[in-house]
Every structure is written in C-alpha cells, then in structure tokens.
Design a protein around this motif. Structure first.
Motif, short mmCIF file in Angstrom:
data_model
loop_
_atom_site.label_atom_id
_atom_site.label_comp_id
_atom_site.label_asym_id
_atom_site.label_seq_id
_atom_site.Cartn_x
_atom_site.Cartn_y
_atom_site.Cartn_z
N TYR A 187 53.33 52.74 29.85
CA TYR A 187 54.39 52.08 29.09
C TYR A 187 53.84 51.67 27.74
O TYR A 187 52.63 51.72 27.51
N SER A 188 54.73 51.25 26.83
CA SER A 188 54.28 50.70 25.56
C SER A 188 54.48 49.20 25.57
O SER A 188 55.44 48.69 26.17
N VAL A 189 53.61 48.49 24.87
CA VAL A 189 53.68 47.03 24.86
C VAL A 189 54.64 46.51 23.80
O VAL A 189 54.91 45.32 23.74
N ASP A 190 55.17 47.42 22.95
CA ASP A 190 56.02 47.04 21.83
C ASP A 190 57.37 47.74 21.95
O ASP A 190 57.60 48.52 22.88
N THR A 191 58.26 47.51 20.99
CA THR A 191 59.61 48.07 21.05
C THR A 191 59.74 49.46 20.44
O THR A 191 60.77 50.10 20.60
N HIS A 205 54.90 52.41 20.38
CA HIS A 205 53.70 52.65 19.58
C HIS A 205 52.42 52.47 20.38
O HIS A 205 51.67 53.42 20.58
N VAL A 206 52.15 51.25 20.81
CA VAL A 206 50.87 50.95 21.46
C VAL A 206 51.06 50.96 22.96
O VAL A 206 51.76 50.11 23.51
N PRO A 207 50.44 51.91 23.65
CA PRO A 207 50.64 51.97 25.10
C PRO A 207 49.70 51.05 25.85
O PRO A 207 48.69 50.58 25.32
N HIS A 208 50.06 50.77 27.10
CA HIS A 208 49.05 50.36 28.08
C HIS A 208 48.44 51.68 28.50
O HIS A 208 49.09 52.49 29.14
N PHE A 209 47.19 51.93 28.12
CA PHE A 209 46.68 53.29 27.97
C PHE A 209 46.43 54.05 29.27
O PHE A 209 46.00 55.19 29.23
N GLU A 210 46.66 53.44 30.42
CA GLU A 210 46.46 54.18 31.66
C GLU A 210 47.48 55.32 31.75
O GLU A 210 48.62 55.19 31.32
N LYS A 211 47.04 56.43 32.32
CA LYS A 211 47.91 57.60 32.50
C LYS A 211 48.06 57.87 33.99
O LYS A 211 47.07 58.04 34.69
N MET A 212 49.31 57.91 34.43
CA MET A 212 49.60 58.04 35.85
C MET A 212 50.25 59.41 36.14
O MET A 212 51.12 59.86 35.39
N LEU A 213 49.84 60.02 37.24
CA LEU A 213 50.42 61.31 37.62
C LEU A 213 51.92 61.20 37.85
O LEU A 213 52.68 62.09 37.45
N TYR A 214 52.38 60.10 38.46
CA TYR A 214 53.81 60.01 38.81
C TYR A 214 54.69 59.98 37.58
O TYR A 214 55.78 60.56 37.58
N ASP A 215 54.25 59.32 36.50
CA ASP A 215 55.02 59.34 35.26
C ASP A 215 55.11 60.75 34.70
O ASP A 215 56.18 61.23 34.34
N ASN A 216 53.97 61.39 34.61
CA ASN A 216 53.92 62.68 33.94
C ASN A 216 54.66 63.76 34.72
O ASN A 216 55.30 64.63 34.12
N GLU A 240 68.51 52.58 18.50
CA GLU A 240 67.71 53.02 17.35
C GLU A 240 66.39 53.63 17.79
O GLU A 240 65.96 54.67 17.27
N MET A 241 65.72 53.00 18.79
CA MET A 241 64.40 53.45 19.20
C MET A 241 64.39 54.04 20.61
O MET A 241 63.37 54.59 21.04
N GLY A 242 65.51 53.95 21.32
CA GLY A 242 65.53 54.45 22.69
C GLY A 242 64.99 53.42 23.66
O GLY A 242 64.43 52.39 23.28
N GLY A 243 65.17 53.71 24.95
CA GLY A 243 64.75 52.76 25.97
C GLY A 243 65.61 51.52 25.94
O GLY A 243 66.73 51.52 25.41
N TYR A 244 65.08 50.44 26.50
CA TYR A 244 65.81 49.17 26.50
C TYR A 244 65.42 48.35 25.28
O TYR A 244 64.32 48.51 24.73
N ASN A 245 66.29 47.44 24.92
CA ASN A 245 66.10 46.63 23.71
C ASN A 245 65.19 45.45 24.00
O ASN A 245 65.58 44.29 23.90
N ARG A 246 63.95 45.77 24.38
CA ARG A 246 62.97 44.73 24.71
C ARG A 246 61.59 45.35 24.77
O ARG A 246 61.43 46.57 24.71
N ALA A 247 60.59 44.50 24.88
CA ALA A 247 59.22 44.94 25.13
C ALA A 247 58.69 44.16 26.34
O ALA A 247 59.09 43.01 26.54
N PRO A 248 57.81 44.77 27.14
CA PRO A 248 57.31 46.14 27.03
C PRO A 248 58.39 47.16 27.38
O PRO A 248 59.43 46.80 27.94
N LYS A 249 58.10 48.42 27.01
CA LYS A 249 59.05 49.50 27.26
C LYS A 249 58.45 50.52 28.23
O LYS A 249 57.40 51.09 27.95
#
Length: 682
Positions: free
Chosen positions: A253-257, A260-271, A195-204
């Motif tokens: 990553y997001s702290v919820d399923t 919505h709410v990210p761990h707000f750090e932005k990393m070059l490797y992710d992007n 339904e929301m993508g990713g894995y069925n857990r938090a954090p995502k």
C-alpha cells in the motif's frame, strides 16, 4: 559463532518463526500440545502474531524479544507462542477479532494475553519496551490475585467472538436487485478519490477485488463515471511509487494519498490479483499502460518470487540494509538526485521530468521514490520529442537503474509457499495469457499448477496450506480450496483440458464434505478434521483478498454452468442471500459478493465452441472482456453437457446459451459478440 539462545522455533519452517528462533524468549509455535501444557500448568498464554515482511514486527523484536530482561519477564509468567499469520490465518482471525473488540483497532504485530485454554483477555499491537514489561507484569499479577475477574472478562470476550461471526440462513424469496445495487454503489462512491483513484484517504490500499467489481459493473451498466474512476485508479496506481518502476511489481500500500511512498513490502497475493485486474482492464480498454503493468509484474514475480520447481514464494520484506549497514525501510528502492545524475548522464534531464525528481517525487532525507504524473504522450508533446524515442530512452534509464540496484543489499525473502496465494497468482497468469495472448504466461501457469498438484495435495484428495523445504505440514483452509478452484476453472478456460474442470469439481466436493455448515449454508474456514479455539470462523468480508466464501460462491456459480446436473447454483444463491443485507450499508467490504450478484441479475452466458478449429476460435473470443460468461471448447461432443449434440462435421461453431437455452449457432465472432456483449436488459 554459535548463537547464545535457541528456542523451539528452530524446528519450524516458517521464515518468520525462524527469525525468532534465537531470541532469549522461550517461544513455542502454535501446536495442540503446547496449549495442553498451558492448561496442565495453569499458565497464561502470550501469543504474538506477525509475518516476515512486517516492519513493526521487526522493530518490536529488536526492542523487546531480543532483550534478556524482557525475555525473563515473559518466560517466568507466560507460555510464549509465536504465530506466522500467513501460516495460521485461522488463529489470526480469532485474535484479530478479539483485538478489534477490545481496542477498536487492528494490525500487526498482534499481541494477545490469553487464559491457558486460549480465551483472550488483553491485546495490543506494537508496544514499546518500557511499557511492554510493565503491562506483562500487571497482567500476571492480576491473574494471580483475581483469576475470577480475568476468567469473567475472557468468557464475555469469547462469547462476543462467537457472536460477531454468526451467519443466519436467509430465507428471503428475492435476491438483491439492480436498483438496490445502484444505490449501494452510489453510497460507496462517496468515498472515491476521483482525482487520484482509490479512496479519499491515506494510507491507500489497491484493493483489486473492489476495482474488479467496479470494472464489471461500469462496463455492464455503461456507467461513465464509474469507468472513469476505475481507469483513474489503475493509471495512478501504475504510475505511482507503489508500483516498482524499475523492477516491476506492487508494494502492499502507499502511506500517502497520491500512491507515492509505499510500505515497501511486496506480497504475492497483491501481485496475483493485480495481474488479473490489469489484464482484464487491458482487454476492455486497450490501454498499453495496463498491458505493460501486467508484463512487468509477471516479470518481477518470475524473477524474484518463483522457485526452481515453479512454486511461488510469499513476499519480500520492506526493510534492507543501507550503505552504512543500517536496516531501513525502502533502502533497496529509493534514489538520491546526485546518484541519478551520475548514472544517467545526459538522459537525466528528461528522466527527471518523467519520474518527478523534484518536490513532487521527494520522500525524505534527500531520497526520491520514482512516480509519474503525466502520460508519455503529454511529455513527448511538451518537449517536441518523438514518442518512441522517449519510450526507448526511459527503458534504457530503467535498465541502468535496475543494474545498479542489483548491487544493493536485497530485501529478505519469505520463501514459504502458500497454496491460497499460489492460486491467486495462477489465476493471474491464466488471465494474462487469455487477454495478452502471450504463450509464455500459459507455460508458467501450467508449471505452477503442476507444482500445486505434486506438492500441495493431501492423500485424501484435499490440499495442504503451506510448503517449505520439500515439506507440507498444515491442512488447507477454505481460502486454499477457493483460490485453487478458481484458478483451475481459469486454466480450463485457456487450455480446454477437461481435467482442470474435473479437479475443480473434486475440490468443491471435498469442501462440501469437510467445510460446509448445514445450519447456515456457508463454509467454515477450517476443516472438520482440525482443532480450533473458541469458534470455527466463517469468513465473509472481502478485503485485500476476497473472502473465501465469496470466492467459493462464484466458483459454485460458474461450475453450475459447466455441470448443470449438480445443484451448485442454488448453493451459490443461498450464500449470496445470506450476505445481501450487508451490501448497501457496506458495499466496499462485499465487492466480490456484488460481482456474484451481477451474475444473477444480468444475462450470464455459456459459450461453447465445438469443431476442429476450436482452439483458434476460443482464443479469438477469450481475449474479449466478457465477465458475464464462461467459455468451453472442444473438437468433439463429449466431456460436459455443453458439447452434447453440437458437433457438425467440417464446421467449428459458437453456441451461445443461457442455462442451456441456446441461440442459433454461428461461425462468426462478430455475431457472437453482438449476442453476448452487455445488452440493454436490466
């Protein structure tokens, strides 16, 4: 005002280490002479590992490492070593494995107590001040009163650290087959959130390597449910608060399923990886959301993570100051409803619905993180608004918010430059150019590649790992070579400049000389010219970044098709065979290996374009999503074997081959796509 304390970290270049340079703790950086001094003095090591964008690292620094009483306990009983995990992933690998063996958990800050020779015997992540001093005193007393007990435990742990990283040379005659892969994906899919993508857990976590494989697998196998899952994940991630709707770019990553709410750090490797993933997904689906996500992410990277000479910085912190001067996670990114009303005026009513300024979008304490949960088309239809008008209105609103946000205190920048992460973003830029056809992206890619060539190379033909203030000081790890080789192959497949292939091949030869393990056929993470503690790690698990060995294995496979005269394919196959027993029981941790398995399982094509109009022809086919192929193009029949005896005067022809066996050449793109588009063969 002069700081009260200064320690040895003042001579380092890592922003994370420099953040601790004025702690009362007598920090040292990880250097061989520091370890030698610990052994000479028979003094325990206290090793604290973190990184600049780590929220809980900052919390522990404020609570413990800035406290003079805590520092006294540390200084009297330990030689204290601060490690930037991004600068020294080799050290982080050892002690993260140790922590997980001791506690079953991992994370940062990673705090380890070790014998003077580096063998660990205690570990923890974040520890409160009152517990920290108590446990350090207990550890010191234990080592003083019963050193043999500590020595025995440390040796058992060291033996375990070596044992869990052993890779055996597999002699299985058969490789992983399609039925086994189908079973592995089916088992893996039980964890999907459809339904929301990713894995069925938090954090995502976004885990682009997993979605990259599933995009390839779903397309190749014409697997509708897998493709639905990939599209859902990519859509909900791009709609979510984990993607910065105002300024572009993904948080870690997001702290919820619901993303919505990210761990707000932005990393070059992710992007970097997500640019590649969304560009490929756009090529396959034509979904404008995916194209926009690529464009906004590159704009963010160019604006906030790119140096004047086109090197790419590492990350932005999660924390920034509020209006009251308090350091708070996400302060730069969140909004209050009254603030949005005042800024947007009459536009607020529709903005409120698009970005959920309601219970769905509320975070905490009256703060909202912008999140979408419906397409623009659906909202336009609901409100009888012209779609283009809605798009223009939202763009105007986001520009207003961006301008307002620039007035806020900005998150801190980690401005060290890492070769491996630059390689990931360079590959992202080549994919963005290839699939979106924006020449600006190729221009950025070439400028970044030029930066790597000028600043990250060692005199003996290798690579450095890091760069800061004009200085490169740490020898490259396998991750640096693997990601840069991959990016250079991508540059060749977009520029058709043979020099990029030659550079990729030269770096492979360097790795074979200095990183290869003849016993297992794998590659060590560290060079044979570098010191190590306990073991030379062999990195095999795909995680937020693919394992350096899996990237290298795919590089070897692709280069075997450009240079069939070299035995790269058998090396890639050996690497794959060594790992395949893990696939069915742990597919989610071996996605890049499974992508390589698809190369071997299904037809893999060499596409050679030869003739005066090669650039035009290559661009037309390069924009197609064809992960089961390599692309070579030239106006002549020199450089690599794929061009030999292929030139026909006055014509520009496609040659589609499998391991050198070629089909009838054609000048028509439609015929080529009919030949190589995922066919029905198992």
């Amino acid at each position: 005002m002069e700081p009260e304390f200064t320690n040895a970290l003042i001579d380092e270049t890592s922003p994370y280490l420099l953040q601790h340079a004025h702690n009362p703790v007598d920090w040292e950086a990880w250097h061989p002479e520091v370890l030698a001094r610990a052994e000479k003095e028979n003094k325990l090591l206290l090793i604290s590992i973190g990184y600049a964008a780590c929220h809980w690292c900052h919390v522990m620094e404020r609570e413990c490492f800035e406290d003079s009483e805590v520092a006294r306990t540390m200084n009297e009983n330990f030689i204290n070593i601060k490690v930037d995990r991004e600068e020294r992933p080799d050290v982080d690998h050892i002690y993260m494995d140790a922590l997980q063996m001791m506690t079953g958990q991992g994370g940062w800050p990673l705090n380890i107590a070790a014998l003077p020779d580096g063998r660990p015997f205690w570990g923890a992540t974040y520890v409160k001040k009152e517990n920290w001093t108590q446990v350090l005193q207990q550890l010191s007393d234990l080592y003083r009163d019963d050193p043999a007990k500590v020595e025995g435990y440390a040796q058992k742990l060291a033996d375990g650290i070596k044992a869990i990283n052993l890779v055996e040379l597999a002699d299985a005659p058969d490789s992983f087959d399609s039925a086994e892969m189908e079973a592995a994906v089916a088992g893996w899919s039980r964890y999907f959130d459809n339904e929301m993508g990713g894995y069925n857990r938090a954090p995502k976590f976004m885990l682009p390597v997993n979605l990259n494989f599933l995009l390839h697998y779903g397309t190749a196998r014409k697997d509708g449910p897998i493709m639905d899952y990939v599209n859902t994940s990519l859509t909900k991630m791009a709609w979510g608060g984990v993607f910065d709707q105002v300024g572009g770019g993904f948080s870690r990553y997001s702290v919820d399923t619901k993303w919505h709410v990210p761990h707000f750090e932005k990393m070059l490797y992710d992007n970097g990886q997500l640019v590649s993933l969304y560009a490929q997904a756009y090529a396959e689906t034509g979904n404008d959301l995916f194209r926009e996500t690529v464009e906004k992410t590159i704009a963010f990277v160019q604006r906030e993570l790119m140096s004047e000479d086109f090197g790419l910085y590492s990350s932005l912190d999660a924390d920034s100051q509020t209006e009251n001067g308090a350091l708070e996670e996400g302060a730069f990114y969140v909004w209050r409803e009254d603030e949005l009303q005042q800024l947007l005026g009459s536009r607020f009513a529709i903005f409120k619905e698009v970005y959920n300024i309601n219970d769905y979008g509320h975070w905490e304490n009256g703060n909202f993180v912008l999140i979408r949960n419906a397409s623009r088309e659906k909202i336009a239809e609901k409100h009888a608004i012209d779609l283009e008008e809605l798009k223009e209105t939202m763009e105007e609103c986001l520009k207003i918010l961006y301008t307002e946000r620039q007035k806020r205190d900005r998150p801190r920048l980690d401005d060290k430059i890492l070769t491996s992460w630059n390689g990931l973003m360079l590959k992202g830029l080549t994919d963005a150019y290839r699939y979106l056809q924006n020449p600006d992206y190729l221009d950025l890619a070439l400028k970044n590649a030029d930066f790597i060539l000028k600043n990250m190379g060692t005199p003996d033909g290798g690579l450095f790992h890091n760069h800061k203030n004009g200085k490169s000081s740490i020898n490259g790890y396998l991750e640096d070579y693997a990601s840069v080789i991959d990016a250079y192959i991508g540059l060749y497949e977009t520029t058709y400049d043979i020099n990029w292939l030659k550079r990729a091949k030269s770096l492979v030869e360097y790795c074979q000389a200095h990183f290869h393990d003849p016993r297992s056929g794998m590659f060590f993470f560290t060079s044979d010219t570098d010191d190590f503690v306990i073991r030379r790690t062999i990195e095999t698990v795909d995680n937020v970044i693919p394992a350096s060995n899996s990237i290298m294995a795919k590089n070897l496979f692709k280069l075997s098709r450009f240079f069939p005269e070299y035995d790269y394919a058998s090396s890639a196959m050996q690497l794959l065979k060594n790992m395949q027993e893990n696939f069915e029981k742990s597919a989610q941790n071996h996605a890049n290996w499974l992508d390589l398995a698809l190369y071997f399982q299904r037809p893999f094509y060499e596409i050679a374009i030869v003739g005066d109009r090669y650039g035009e022809k290559a661009k037309s086919i390069g924009s197609q999503y064809l992960p089961n192929s390599i692309l070579a193009a030239s106006d002549k029949q020199e450089g690599i074997a794929l061009f030999r005896d292929r030139y026909v005067e006055g014509q520009t022809l496609f040659h589609v081959c499998e391991e050198g066996a070629c089909q009838r050449p054609t000048a028509r793109l439609e015929e080529v796509l009919a030949q190589i588009r995922f066919d029905s063969r198992p």
